[in-house]
Design a protein around this motif. Structure first.
Motif, mmCIF file in Angstrom:
data_model
loop_
_atom_site.group_PDB
_atom_site.id
_atom_site.type_symbol
_atom_site.label_atom_id
_atom_site.label_comp_id
_atom_site.label_asym_id
_atom_site.label_seq_id
_atom_site.Cartn_x
_atom_site.Cartn_y
_atom_site.Cartn_z
ATOM 1 N N ASP A 44 -43.115 11.846 27.341
ATOM 2 C CA ASP A 44 -42.487 13.178 27.350
ATOM 3 C C ASP A 44 -43.449 14.100 28.099
ATOM 4 O OD1 ASP A 44 -41.174 15.520 26.921
ATOM 5 O OD2 ASP A 44 -40.849 15.218 24.781
ATOM 6 N N ILE A 45 -43.280 14.157 29.412
ATOM 7 C CA ILE A 45 -44.262 14.830 30.278
ATOM 8 C C ILE A 45 -44.308 16.334 30.025
ATOM 9 C CG2 ILE A 45 -45.012 15.155 32.675
ATOM 10 C CD1 ILE A 45 -44.994 12.207 31.847
ATOM 11 N N CYS A 46 -43.128 16.954 29.783
ATOM 12 C CA CYS A 46 -43.098 18.415 29.634
ATOM 13 C C CYS A 46 -43.338 18.875 28.193
ATOM 14 C CB CYS A 46 -41.757 18.960 30.126
ATOM 15 S SG CYS A 46 -41.524 18.690 31.888
ATOM 16 N N GLY A 47 -43.150 17.984 27.231
ATOM 17 C CA GLY A 47 -43.356 18.379 25.827
ATOM 18 C C GLY A 47 -44.104 17.332 25.050
ATOM 19 N N PRO A 48 -45.355 17.059 25.445
ATOM 20 C CA PRO A 48 -46.108 15.990 24.765
ATOM 21 C C PRO A 48 -46.593 16.412 23.378
ATOM 22 C CG PRO A 48 -47.491 17.058 26.415
ATOM 23 C CD PRO A 48 -46.155 17.714 26.502
ATOM 24 N N SER A 49 -45.941 15.923 22.335
ATOM 25 C CA SER A 49 -46.336 16.325 20.979
ATOM 26 C C SER A 49 -47.111 15.237 20.250
ATOM 27 C CB SER A 49 -45.105 16.733 20.169
ATOM 28 O OG SER A 49 -44.059 15.826 20.369
ATOM 29 N N ILE A 50 -47.187 14.047 20.840
ATOM 30 C CA ILE A 50 -47.862 12.919 20.178
ATOM 31 C C ILE A 50 -49.354 13.205 19.903
ATOM 32 C CG2 ILE A 50 -48.650 10.533 20.580
ATOM 33 C CD1 ILE A 50 -45.792 10.679 19.467
ATOM 34 N N GLY A 78 -53.989 2.592 19.605
ATOM 35 C CA GLY A 78 -54.367 3.387 20.776
ATOM 36 C C GLY A 78 -53.208 4.251 21.251
ATOM 37 N N VAL A 79 -53.537 5.409 21.833
ATOM 38 C CA VAL A 79 -52.519 6.379 22.260
ATOM 39 C C VAL A 79 -52.808 6.842 23.678
ATOM 40 C CG1 VAL A 79 -51.472 8.634 21.739
ATOM 41 C CG2 VAL A 79 -52.268 7.191 19.866
ATOM 42 N N MET A 80 -51.730 7.050 24.471
ATOM 43 C CA MET A 80 -51.874 7.664 25.788
ATOM 44 C C MET A 80 -50.769 8.711 25.956
ATOM 45 S SD MET A 80 -53.484 8.091 28.522
ATOM 46 C CE MET A 80 -54.674 6.776 28.634
ATOM 47 N N SER A 81 -51.158 9.876 26.483
ATOM 48 C CA SER A 81 -50.202 10.973 26.661
ATOM 49 C C SER A 81 -50.694 11.903 27.762
ATOM 50 C CB SER A 81 -50.075 11.762 25.345
ATOM 51 O OG SER A 81 -49.377 12.973 25.549
ATOM 52 N N VAL A 82 -49.760 12.569 28.419
ATOM 53 C CA VAL A 82 -50.151 13.582 29.413
ATOM 54 C C VAL A 82 -50.898 14.726 28.724
ATOM 55 C CG1 VAL A 82 -48.031 14.986 29.298
ATOM 56 C CG2 VAL A 82 -49.323 14.887 31.432
ATOM 57 N N GLY A 83 -50.691 14.871 27.414
ATOM 58 C CA GLY A 83 -51.387 15.916 26.656
ATOM 59 C C GLY A 83 -52.900 15.803 26.756
ATOM 60 N N PHE A 84 -53.416 14.572 26.966
ATOM 61 C CA PHE A 84 -54.866 14.367 27.091
ATOM 62 C C PHE A 84 -55.388 14.812 28.458
ATOM 63 C CE2 PHE A 84 -53.941 10.539 24.183
ATOM 64 C CZ PHE A 84 -54.112 11.309 23.039
ATOM 65 N N LEU A 85 -54.471 15.040 29.399
ATOM 66 C CA LEU A 85 -54.877 15.409 30.760
ATOM 67 C C LEU A 85 -54.813 16.919 30.990
ATOM 68 C CD1 LEU A 85 -52.868 12.628 32.664
ATOM 69 C CD2 LEU A 85 -55.215 12.496 31.802
ATOM 70 N N LEU A 86 -54.317 17.673 29.986
ATOM 71 C CA LEU A 86 -54.182 19.129 30.135
ATOM 72 C C LEU A 86 -55.422 19.828 29.605
ATOM 73 C CD1 LEU A 86 -50.491 19.494 28.816
ATOM 74 C CD2 LEU A 86 -51.258 19.155 31.179
ATOM 75 N N SER A 87 -55.747 20.960 30.211
ATOM 76 C CA SER A 87 -56.949 21.685 29.776
ATOM 77 C C SER A 87 -56.717 22.400 28.445
ATOM 78 C CB SER A 87 -57.389 22.694 30.851
ATOM 79 O OG SER A 87 -56.313 23.544 31.187
ATOM 80 N N SER A 88 -55.437 22.689 28.129
ATOM 81 C CA SER A 88 -55.102 23.354 26.864
ATOM 82 C C SER A 88 -53.753 22.848 26.385
ATOM 83 C CB SER A 88 -55.036 24.872 27.079
ATOM 84 O OG SER A 88 -54.186 25.480 26.120
ATOM 85 N N PRO A 89 -53.546 22.754 25.049
ATOM 86 C CA PRO A 89 -52.243 22.319 24.528
ATOM 87 C C PRO A 89 -51.108 23.258 24.927
ATOM 88 C CG PRO A 89 -53.892 22.354 22.768
ATOM 89 C CD PRO A 89 -54.516 23.002 23.968
ATOM 90 N N PRO A 125 -35.798 13.775 25.582
ATOM 91 C CA PRO A 125 -34.342 13.640 25.426
ATOM 92 C C PRO A 125 -33.667 13.445 26.782
ATOM 93 C CG PRO A 125 -35.044 15.916 25.030
ATOM 94 C CD PRO A 125 -36.280 15.102 25.171
ATOM 95 N N GLY A 126 -32.487 12.823 26.762
ATOM 96 C CA GLY A 126 -31.711 12.700 27.998
ATOM 97 C C GLY A 126 -31.654 11.293 28.543
ATOM 98 N N GLU A 130 -37.379 10.208 33.633
ATOM 99 C CA GLU A 130 -38.366 9.432 32.876
ATOM 100 C C GLU A 130 -37.780 8.113 32.371
ATOM 101 O OE1 GLU A 130 -39.536 13.806 32.099
ATOM 102 O OE2 GLU A 130 -37.752 12.671 32.587
ATOM 103 N N HIS A 131 -36.518 8.161 31.936
ATOM 104 C CA HIS A 131 -35.873 6.960 31.387
ATOM 105 C C HIS A 131 -35.627 5.924 32.484
ATOM 106 C CE1 HIS A 131 -34.934 10.509 29.036
ATOM 107 N NE2 HIS A 131 -34.989 9.723 27.977
ATOM 108 N N LEU A 132 -35.165 6.405 33.637
ATOM 109 C CA LEU A 132 -34.930 5.477 34.752
ATOM 110 C C LEU A 132 -36.248 4.882 35.235
ATOM 111 C CD1 LEU A 132 -32.263 7.568 36.680
ATOM 112 C CD2 LEU A 132 -31.870 5.418 35.481
#
Length: 266
Positions: A44-50, A78-89, A125-126, A130-132
């Motif tokens: 979930d690139i735009c809403g990473p809540s994990i 182990g976990v991977m998310s775009v959230g780890f690549l952002l400077s702030s949540p 969602p959708g 991302e799904h494709l």
């Protein structure tokens, strides 16, 4: 992906039905078995809540000779998310499709997951980019199937039917449907109330009509949201909750499905 035995996608056509919450509890539930190695991938690139739900907010991804290293909750989770690549949540990810697709490809190709028993993919969602992308990139490997999350009311089921249709079109097996927020059991009086009335019979009726497996219902419990906000496992924090036993039953059914498919392949 060669070292990953089972790949499970968590989908829903509707936002806000609890996909990330379910993905987090599924990861915790599977990782409760110390002999199993579990990976949770948040696309979930735009809403990473994990990251918040897993208690990993503020963590950074580290690069090693074999690629990106996941962030670990436990030794076997182990976990991977775009959230780890952002400077702030609070940072907004304002990307067009190709950039999102590129990051998903990188997560699958460049993350050093090691030997993993279960990879859980939490999706937005959708039925679009991302799904494709995840279907295209994982298509050459073997995907066990999708767990589809809904809530009981018709407005959610409408979008979930689209998601089931998407799975059929891209030939993605459906493990089953979970009805989330299915009634509220009062912790004091133990009476059950319907917060989201199932005007058309809820997920169970929909599954019968569409010939899809129904995995079970998870009742509303305010402690679930509290555990997620605190980055804790609801299953181990509140073991006596009716929602915990529901989660455990559903997780067992998912494991049984994966085990059955593995034996059929052999």
């Amino acid at each position: 992906m060669k070292g990953v035995k089972h790949k499970i996608l968590v989908l829903s056509g509707k936002g806000g039905v609890g996909k990330s919450t379910f993905s987090a509890q599924l990861a915790h539930g599977l990782a409760a078995d110390d002999t199993k190695q579990v990976a949770l991938l948040d696309i979930d690139i735009c809403g990473p809540s994990i990251p918040k739900m897993m208690g990993l907010e503020g963590e950074q991804v580290h690069q090693s000779g074999s690629g990106w290293s996941p962030v670990y909750v436990e030794e076997n989770l182990g976990v991977m998310s775009v959230g780890f690549l952002l400077s702030s949540p609070d940072d907004a990810v304002i990307w067009r499709g190709p950039k999102k697709n590129g990051l998903i490809k990188q997560f699958l190709r460049d993350v050093d997951w090691g030997e993993v028993d279960y990879l859980i993919v939490d999706t937005p969602p959708g039925t679009s980019d991302e799904h494709l992308s995840i279907m295209q990139y994982l298509g050459a490997t073997h995907i066990d199937g999708a767990v589809i999350i809904t809530t009981p009311q018709e407005v959610a089921l409408q979008d979930v039917r689209k998601e089931i249709n998407f799975c059929h079109k891209v030939k993605l097996p459906i493990i089953g449907v979970v009805e989330n927020m299915s009634g509220f059991i009062c912790p004091k009086c133990k009476n059950e109330s319907e917060i989201f009335p199932p005007t058309t019979g809820g997920a169970e009726t929909m599954c019968k009509n569409l010939n899809v497996s129904f995995l079970g219902k998870v009742p509303l419990d305010p402690q679930i949201g509290k555990s997620c906000d605190n980055g804790q496992s609801f299953l181990s924090e509140i073991p006596e909750s009716p929602a915990t036993s529901s989660y455990k039953n559903i997780i067992q059914r998912i494991q049984d499905y994966c085990g059955l498919h593995q034996s059929q392949e052999k």
